[in-house]
Write a protein that holds these residues in place. Structure first.
Motif, PDB file in Angstrom:
ATOM      1  N   THR A 118       0.857  -1.185   0.000  1.00 46.97           N
ATOM      2  CA  THR A 118       0.000   0.000   0.000  1.00 46.97           C
ATOM      3  C   THR A 118       0.893   1.235   0.000  1.00 46.97           C
ATOM      4  O   THR A 118       1.774   1.380   0.855  1.00 46.97           O
ATOM      5  CB  THR A 118      -0.924   0.029   1.220  1.00 46.97           C
ATOM      6  OG1 THR A 118      -1.796  -1.118   1.181  1.00 46.97           O
ATOM      7  CG2 THR A 118      -1.773   1.290   1.221  1.00 46.97           C
ATOM      8  N   LYS A 168      -7.026   3.166  -3.111  1.00 46.02           N
ATOM      9  CA  LYS A 168      -7.534   2.545  -1.888  1.00 46.02           C
ATOM     10  C   LYS A 168      -8.707   3.375  -1.389  1.00 46.02           C
ATOM     11  O   LYS A 168      -8.622   4.611  -1.315  1.00 46.02           O
ATOM     12  CB  LYS A 168      -6.415   2.495  -0.844  1.00 46.02           C
ATOM     13  CG  LYS A 168      -6.675   1.565   0.320  1.00 46.02           C
ATOM     14  CD  LYS A 168      -5.425   1.458   1.185  1.00 46.02           C
ATOM     15  CE  LYS A 168      -5.669   0.576   2.403  1.00 46.02           C
ATOM     16  NZ  LYS A 168      -5.923  -0.834   2.033  1.00 46.02           N
ATOM     17  N   ASP A 217      -3.316   0.618  -3.584  1.00 46.85           N
ATOM     18  CA  ASP A 217      -2.850  -0.764  -3.391  1.00 46.85           C
ATOM     19  C   ASP A 217      -2.173  -1.221  -4.677  1.00 46.85           C
ATOM     20  O   ASP A 217      -2.768  -1.160  -5.763  1.00 46.85           O
ATOM     21  CB  ASP A 217      -4.018  -1.701  -3.076  1.00 46.85           C
ATOM     22  CG  ASP A 217      -4.428  -1.622  -1.619  1.00 46.85           C
ATOM     23  OD1 ASP A 217      -3.585  -1.240  -0.794  1.00 46.85           O
ATOM     24  OD2 ASP A 217      -5.597  -1.954  -1.318  1.00 46.85           O
TER      25      ASP A 217
END
Length: 446
Positions: A16, A95, A106
């Motif tokens: 992430t 995200k 992500d």
């Protein structure tokens, strides 16, 4: 910043990535000001367009570029920091939940696998060898003669004779009119005038050829013809038709004599037959050597696939499948086929792509572990070998050395040969002699 690497599967990973929204806005404003220096709009001099108008026109594009740059840079930094060997391209999606004032994405991706290659000394590989005999040279000469065949009216005297009695026989070229019907009704494609074919070549159905044999010019014959169940014409497949054929023209085939003129037609300037045979032998030996090398390379590659253990990244298979599909499309287009609206689903090439990717990973491991890279000397020797069959070898050298991509193709070829030599040097090799015809009829591909 980037979170710790998550392991989703054997090769699949996720990171992430997040960064402040203000960083994006600052960079967008900076690029908009640069864009404004040269921006044009009706009623304004170049470089004098208001920043708001520049933002309205270019803002979305510049914001997308900034995001792509920042996400890409952040992903590469994270991959480097974690010593990740990323296979293919990551799948990056926004995200949904992110800290206030932050943008988060992500990045899901695959990594290159560990390649475990088994004990090569225990591997059994069967190679092939083949020789070029006088019989193969004779067969090749026969083929070359048939390629130069010319036809004369049968029964008429000429410089090569009359061809014998003017009756249709195997090997003759006949020109016929024909009409076919099923239950008394003519069918599409069942009628033609002035249709020429050579008896005995198998171009026509057996009953059609059999009915033509023995005819003289002007004679006709009516006969039944049963179409096979798998005949390409669906309307008549599996049905029996009645055909009437009329022989309009009859010609016999004259093959050129194997003499000085024949040798000259093959490029032997002085017409020397012994030299002609030697040239044919050299060409056949070169072709045989290439086929043998391809067969033996395929045997080595098959052995490596069996002895190596690895997971193959799906991303790389998908990319290579698409590459193969596009290569096939381009190849068919170059052959004159209209493939503009023809679909080429990448899935059709997945099996071949998986093998190619798997072998690529195995070879890369072997080359790295054993220093099997192609040397400049090997590359030059390979190009010089190719150049032998051309009139001006220097032009061939120039062709490859003037283009890095072409040179890379030769390097890859030499690298593969280095691997083949290395593996054969370690494994248990048996050699089988194969017949010339069997070898030349094969299409070995590694």
């Amino acid at each position: 910043m980037a979170t710790a690497v998550e392991t989703l599967g054997k090769l699949e990973r996720r990171i992430t990535i997040s960064f402040p929204l203000t960083d994006v806005r600052t960079e967008v404003e900076k690029r908009l000001k640069v864009q404004a220096r040269t921006a044009k709009a009706p009623g304004f001099r170049p470089g004098k367009v208001p920043l708001k108008m520049v933002a309205a026109q270019y803002g979305y594009q510049i914001e997308s570029e900034v995001l792509n740059d920042k996400v890409g840079r952040a992903f590469n930094d994270a991959a480097n920091e974690n010593n990740l060997r990323v296979a293919g391209f990551p799948n990056i999606v926004p995200k949904e939940e992110a800290a206030e004032g932050q943008l988060a994405f992500d990045a899901t991706f695959e990594v290159y696998p560990e390649v475990a290659i088994g004990d090569l000394t225990a591997v059994e590989i069967e190679t092939v060898q083949a020789d070029v005999s006088e019989a193969e040279i004779d067969k090749t000469i026969d083929i070359l003669r048939k390629q130069r065949v010319h036809f004369h009216t049968k029964g008429e005297a000429g410089e090569h004779g009359d061809g014998g009695e003017a009756i249709a026989a195997s090997g003759d070229r006949v020109t016929v009119d024909f009409v076919g019907s099923i239950d008394g009704v003519e069918f599409p494609g069942g009628k033609a005038e002035g249709y020429a074919f050579v008896l005995g070549e198998g171009r026509m159905l057996p009953e059609f050829e059999a009915a033509t044999l023995g005819l003289k010019v002007g004679e006709s014959k009516t006969f039944p013809l049963s179409f096979p169940e798998d005949y390409h014409g669906k309307d008549v497949a599996g049905k029996t038709a009645s055909f009437t054929i009329t022989l309009q023209k009859l010609e016999w085939a004259h093959l050129p004599e194997v003499d000085a003129e024949f040798a000259k037609s093959l490029g032997v300037a002085d017409g020397d037959l012994a030299k002609m045979r030697e040239d044919i032998k050299v060409n056949l030996q070169r072709e045989v050597a290439g086929r043998v090398k391809a067969r033996n390379k395929e045997a080595v590659m098959d052995a490596l696939i069996k002895v190596a253990e690895l997971e193959v990244p799906k991303t790389l298979i998908a990319q290579d499948s698409e590459r193969l599909a596009e290569m096939t499309r381009q190849d068919m287009a170059q052959r004159g086929m209209n493939v503009k609206d023809v679909p080429f689903p990448a899935e059709l090439f997945a099996e071949k792509a998986e093998r190619r990717v798997r072998l690529g990973l195995i070879l890369s491991q072997l080359v790295g572990d054993n220093n099997l890279q192609a040397t400049p000397e090997q590359v030059k020797a390979q190009i010089e070998d190719f150049a032998q069959s051309y009139e001006d070898p220097r032009e061939v050298l120039k062709y490859y050395y003037s283009d890095r991509r072409r040179l890379g193709e030769i390097e890859a070829l030499v690298l593969e040969e280095n691997v083949v030599t290395y593996v054969l040097g370690l494994s248990k090799v048996t050699t089988k002699a194969v017949a010339f015809d069997e070898l030349m009829g094969s299409n070995a591909q590694a």
